[in-house]
Write an enzyme that holds these catalytic residues in place. Structure first.
Site, PDB file in Angstrom:
ATOM      1  CE  LYS A 576      -2.090  -1.540   3.704  1.00 62.86           C
ATOM      2  NZ  LYS A 576      -2.122  -3.020   3.524  1.00 62.86           N
ATOM      3  CB  ALA A 608      -7.413  -9.070   1.070  1.00 63.88           C
ATOM      4  CE  LYS A 679      -6.067  -2.791   4.652  1.00 63.24           C
ATOM      5  NZ  LYS A 679      -6.661  -3.953   5.248  1.00 63.24           N
TER       6      LYS A 679
END
Length: 816
Positions: A576, A608, A679
C-alpha cells in the site's frame, strides 16, 4: 534426377561423411543422384586466414598444416575402416604443395589477386568431394567424380560468378548419361574457359547445387545441413521456435537474405525460375521431413518467420539540398557499386530530406568514404548537412506471403519491439508486402526477436512474472500458480515465473523457475540484487509483457514503481505504500503507466481479495458520485472487535488474533490505525479526493506511543491495562443497541478512522471474525447502499487477489 548438397557442418567429422554416404546411397537405389559438396567445416575460414597471414607477413604455413591435419584426420579414419581413398589421398599431397607455392607468391606481392584467391579457396571443396566419391565407391556404390567444368560461367568475376544454366544443361546431361548412379561435384566454384576456378560467392555450394538442379530439371534439390530446416526464428535465441513445414520461394529468399543461415538467397533464384522444389533436411536426422520450399504452399501463412542479421551499419545522408534534386539515389548506388558494396536495404523520407541505407559492418568505412567523396560538393556547400554512420546494428525481418492480405501485422510487429523496450531506427517494406524489416541496435536484437516471436507466434495469453517478496503472501501466491497450472493451460494461458526475490537474494530463470523447488533454488542459486538488476531482466530475457509483483511492505521498493513502468513492466502490488505516498508520486505512477502502455494493478490494497478497486473505478467511470462511505477495512481488527463483542478481554483478544496470524508481527502496527488510514486514503483518492495521509483523522485503537518501551512479547501484559476501559465501551455500545467496531468513514470530503459504536441492524454491525465490509452511498445506490463484504485478511485471499490482477495483465495472442 535428384540433386543433394551437403554443407560443411554436415562434413565436420567422419560420422558426418558416413551419414551423408548413407543418405546418398539410399537415394541412389531409386534414382540417379548428383551430389554437391562443401568444404569440411572450418576449412574455408582457415584458407581465408592463410591468405591474410601471407599478405601480412605471418606464418601461413602453420595454417596450411592445420588444414591438412583436419582433412587428414578424417581421411585416416576412413582408411583405418578399410575404405580406400585414392582420389582424396592424391589430391591432399598436391594440394599442400600448390597452396604453399601460391601463398609464397602472395607473401612476396603482399596482396592476393582475385584469380589466386579463387584457386586457393576452392581447394577445400576439391578435397571433400573427392573424399566422398572415394567413400561411396568403397561402399560399393556406382559413383564418379567430376570437376566443375560442367558448370560454365556467365561472367568473368573470380569471386562472385554466375552459372550459365542453359549452357550447363547439355554438359551435365552428358556426364550423368553413363551407367553411374551417382555424380559427385565440388561446390562453391566453377571453371572458366581456361580451366581456372571462379568462386560463386558466399555460400556458393548452395548455388552450385541449385544451378545443377535447374539445368537438369531435377525432381528436387535437397540441402543437407546440421539443422532441421527453416525455423520461425533462430532456435538459439528463441527456445520455442518451431521448424517450418513449408515456405514459398519468396519467403525463403527474404528469410535467407536477412540472416537465416539455412540456404543462400542466391541459390533460390535458379530454383524458382525452374520451379524446382527445395528440401532443407538434417544430415543427422534424415527421418525428419525438414522444410519444403516450393511455389504451391497450401495456404499463405500470415507470418512465416522472423530473421535477424547482425553486424550491420546504417548510413544516413540528410540535408535540405537533397529535396527535388534528380539523381541523388542513383549517385548513392553508383558510389557503393564502384566499391563492390552491396546495399542491404535503403529508404528515403517522403520529404526527400534524407536517405538511409544499410551495409555490412565490414564494408561500412569504405561505404562512408565513397559517399563522402561522391557528395564532396554538396557537403562543402551545405546542401547535405552530413553523412552519419551508425555501426553495430541489426536488421530484424518479419516474413510472410499472407501479410499483404492481413491488416495490422506491421502495427503488431512494431508494438512488440516497442514493448520489449527496443528503439526502432529504420523501417523498410517492399512493394510485395512479403517482408517488413527494421533496424535496431545490435545489443537489443535478441530481445526484439524474442518479443516479436512471442507476439506473433504465441497461441496463448502469456504472463511473465518477477515476484518481489516471497513471505506469507508471496509463497502462497507461488503455490497458487503451481496449483492452477492445468487450469491456465486449458484456458490457453501461459504463466512463466522468470524471477523470485526476497530481501537478500534474487533467483533468475532463463525460462520458467521450477516452482516445486523454488525455496531451495533461491537459497542455493540466488544472488544479491538491486533494482537495476530487476530492470535488466526484461532485455536480458527478451520479455514482451513482463509483470513485477510486489508482495513486500517495502516503502523504498514502492518508490521505484515509476522506473518499473517506464522500463516496460506492468506492476501488480499488494504493497500500500505507493498508493499512499504524496499526490505528486500518485499522479506520476498513473501518468507513467499510461504513457508507456503498462498496467498498474493494486486491487488487494484495500480489501485483499474483495473487488473494491475495480468496483469503485467502474462506478466512477460510469458517472456515479460517492456521497458517503463507511467500511471495516482491517481483518485483524474485525477479529479483535468481534471477540470483544463476545465478552473476551481486549488483551486476550489481541493475543488470540496474534496466535491465529491475523496481526502483523508487532500488533501495534494494526492497533495504531495507520493501516486502515492508508486503505481509506486509497479509497478517497479513487473517488477523486486529492488528499495526503496526514489529512486522514486517525483515532488509534490504542494511544500513539502506548507501551513503546515494550517488545512484542511484553505487549499483551501491558494491554491488560486497557481491558477495563474497553469492557466499559463494549457494554455502553450494547446498551445503545450497537456494537463496537473500528470504522473508516468518508463524508463531505472528510476522512476519519476511529473506534465507533455501530447499530446492530446496519451492514457494518454484523461484520466480525476477520471479515471486511464496505458500504457505499452513491448517486445511484441510495437509499439502499452498495455493500461489499468478505474476508479481507489472510495470505490465501490476498494472494488470490494478486493472482486476479495478474490475469488482467496477460498479453493476448494475435489470431492469425
Amino acid at each position: 534426377m535428384l540433386v543433394q548438397k551437403f554443407g560443411g557442418s554436415s562434413l565436420a567429422t567422419v560420422e558426418g561423411f558416413l551419414a551423408g554416404a548413407d543418405i546418398i546411397g539410399n537415394a541412389a537405389s531409386s534414382e540417379k543422384v548428383v551430389v554437391v559438396l562443401s568444404a569440411i567445416y572450418g576449412v574455408t575460414d582457415l584458407l581465408e586466414g592463410a591468405i591474410k597471414a601471407a599478405v601480412e607477413g605471418g606464418d601461413f604455413k602453420a595454417v596450411i598444416d592445420e588444414i591438412s591435419n583436419k582433412e587428414l584426420s578424417i581421411l585416416k579414419q576412413l582408411e583405418e575402416a578399410d575404405l580406400a581413398c585414392p582420389l582424396a589421398r592424391a589430391f591432399l599431397g598436391e594440394q599442400q604443395q600448390r597452396l604453399v607455392i601460391r601463398l609464397e607468391g602472395t607473401a612476396l606481392l603482399e596482396q592476393c589477386p582475385p584469380e589466386v584467391r579463387a584457386e586457393i579457396l576452392s581447394t577445400g571443396e576439391g578435397f571433400s568431394s573427392r573424399l566422398m566419391c572415394d567413400l561411396l565407391q568403397g561402399q560399393g556404390q556406382s559413383a564418379r567424380w567430376s570437376d566443375t567444368g560442367v558448370l560454365p560461367l556467365a561472367n568473368d568475376s573470380y569471386l562472385d560468378s554466375l552459372v550459365d544454366v542453359e549452357a550447363a544443361a547439355p554438359l551435365l546431361r552428358q556426364v550423368t548419361g553413363d551407367d553411374n548412379r551417382i555424380l559427385v561435384l565440388p561446390g562453391f566454384y566453377g571453371c572458366n574457359d581456361l580451366g581456372r576456378p571462379q568462386l560463386l560467392g558466399r555460400n556458393g555450394s548452395d548455388y552450385s547445387a541449385a544451378s545443377v538442379a535447374a539445368a537438369l530439371n531435377a525432381r528436387s534439390c535437397q540441402i543437407w545441413k546440421d539443422v532441421d530446416g527453416f525455423f520461425t526464428a533462430d532456435p538459439a535465441i528463441v527456445a520455442s521456435a518451431k521448424c517450418l513445414q513449408e515456405a514459398s520461394y519468396e519467403e525463403a529468399m527474404e528469410l535467407s537474405y536477412f540472416g537465416a543461415k539455412v540456404i543462400s538467397a542466391k541459390a533460390l533464384t535458379p530454383l524458382m525460375s525452374a520451379a524446382i522444389p527445395c528440401e532443407i533436411r538434417n544430415t543427422y536426422h534424415p527421418d525428419l521431413a525438414g522444410t519444403l520450399i516450393h511455389a504451391d504452399t497450401e495456404k499463405p501463412t500470415v507470418v512465416r518467420g522472423i530473421s535477424h542479421l547482425d553486424d550491420v551499419a546504417s548510413i544516413t545522408l540528410q540535408g535540405g539540398g537533397m529535396r527535388g534534386r534528380v539523381g541523388v539515389a542513383r549517385r548513392v548506388m553508383e558510389a557503393l557499386a564502384s566499391q563492390s558494396i552491396s546495399v542491404l536495404l535503403i529508404v528515403q523520407s517522403s520529404s526527400e530530406y534524407s536517405i538511409t541505407l544499410c551495409v555490412r559492418s565490414s564494408e561500412a568505412k569504405r561505404a562512408s568514404e565513397a559517399l563522402t567523396e561522391t557528395f564532396h560538393f554538396e557537403l562543402l556547400h551545405g546542401l547535405i548537412s552530413g553523412i552519419t554512420l551508425m555501426d553495430r546494428r541489426s536488421v530484424i525481418t518479419l516474413v510472410g506471403d499472407g501479410m499483404r492480405h492481413y491488416r495490422g501485422i506491421a502495427a503488431r510487429f512494431l508494438s512488440a519491439i516497442s514493448a520489449a523496450g527496443v528503439n526502432v531506427e529504420v523501417v523498410a517494406q517492399g512493394s510485395t508486402e512479403c517482408a517488413i524489416a527494421v533496424v535496431v541496435e545490435q545489443q537489443d536484437a535478441h530481445a526484439a526477436v524474442r518479443a516479436c516471436h512471442t507476439s506473433l507466434f504465441g497461441h496463448t495469453s502469456h504472463m511473465d512474472v518477477i515476484l518481489l517478496g516471497c513471505g506469507n503472501v508471496g509463497s502462497v501466491l507461488l503455490e497458487q500458480f503451481q496449483n492452477q497450472g492445468g487450469t491456465l493451460s486449458a484456458d490457453n494461458r501461459a504463466l512463466h515465473v522468470r524471477a523470485i526475490a526476497n530481501s537478500r537474494k534474487l533467483l533468475l530463470g532463463h525460462d520458467t523457475i521450477k516452482l516445486a523447488s523454488w525455496q531451495q533454488d533461491l537459497e542455493e542459486q540466488g544472488r544479491a540484487w538491486t533494482v537495476d538488476d530487476i530492470i535488466d531482466i526484461r532485455k536480458q530475457l527478451g520479455l514482451l509483457n513482463p509483470t513485477i509483483i510486489d508482495c513486500t511492505t517495502d516503502e523504498g521498493l514502492a518508490g521505484e514503481y515509476t522506473r518499473f513502468l517506464a522500463n516496460g513492466f506492468n506492476v501488480v502490488t499488494a504493497n500500500k505504500k505507493a498508493n499512499t505516498a504524496d499526490m505528486d508520486y500518485y499522479r506520476e505512477m498513473r501518468d507513467t503507466a499510461t504513457r508507456h502502455f503498462r498496467k498498474f494493478m493494486y486491487e488487494t490494497n484495500v480489501g485483499a481479495g474483495l473487488p473494491v478497486i475495480d468496483t469503485l473505478q467502474s462506478l466512477i467511470r460510469s458517472g456515479d458520485v460517492l456521497h458517503k462511505f463507511g467500511g471495516i477495512l482491517s481483518g485483524s481488527l474485525s477479529m479483535i472487535f468481534g471477540m470483544l463483542e463476545d465478552g473476551v478481554a481486549f488483551s486476550a483478544a489481541v493475543e488470540k488474533a496474534m496466535q491465529l496470524g491475523f496481526t502483523e508481527p508487532d500488533p501495534r502496527d494494526d492497533l495504531s490505525g495507520m493501516d486502515v488510514a492508508r486503505k481509506l486514503l486509497i479509497v478517497a483518492r479513487e473517488v477523486g479526493l486529492e488528499l495526503e495521509l496526514d489529512d486522514i483523522e486517525v483515532e488509534g485503537v490504542i494511544e500513539n506511543g502506548f507501551a513503546a518501551d515494550a517488545d512484542s512479547a511484553e505487549l499483551v501484559s501491558r494491554l491488560q491495562e486497557l481491558d477495563e476501559g474497553f469492557a466499559a465501551r463494549v457494554e455502553q455500545a450494547r446498551v445503545d443497541a450497537g456494537v463496537l467496531r473500528y470504522v473508516g468513514q468518508i463524508e463531505d470530503g472528510v476522512c476519519r478512522v476511529s473506534v465507533d459504536t455501530v447499530p446492530r441492524d446496519q451492514p457494518l454491525g454484523s461484520i466480525r471474525d476477520g471479515e471486511n465490509a464496505l458500504v457505499l452511498h452513491t448517486r445511484y445506490y441510495q437509499p439502499i447502499p452498495l455493500v461489499l463484504r468478505g474476508y479481507g485478511a489472510g495470505a490465501e485471499v490476498t494472494a488470490a487477489g494478486v493472482f486476479g490482477d495478474l490475469l488482467r495483465t496477460a498479453w493476448r495472442p494475435l489470431d492469425l
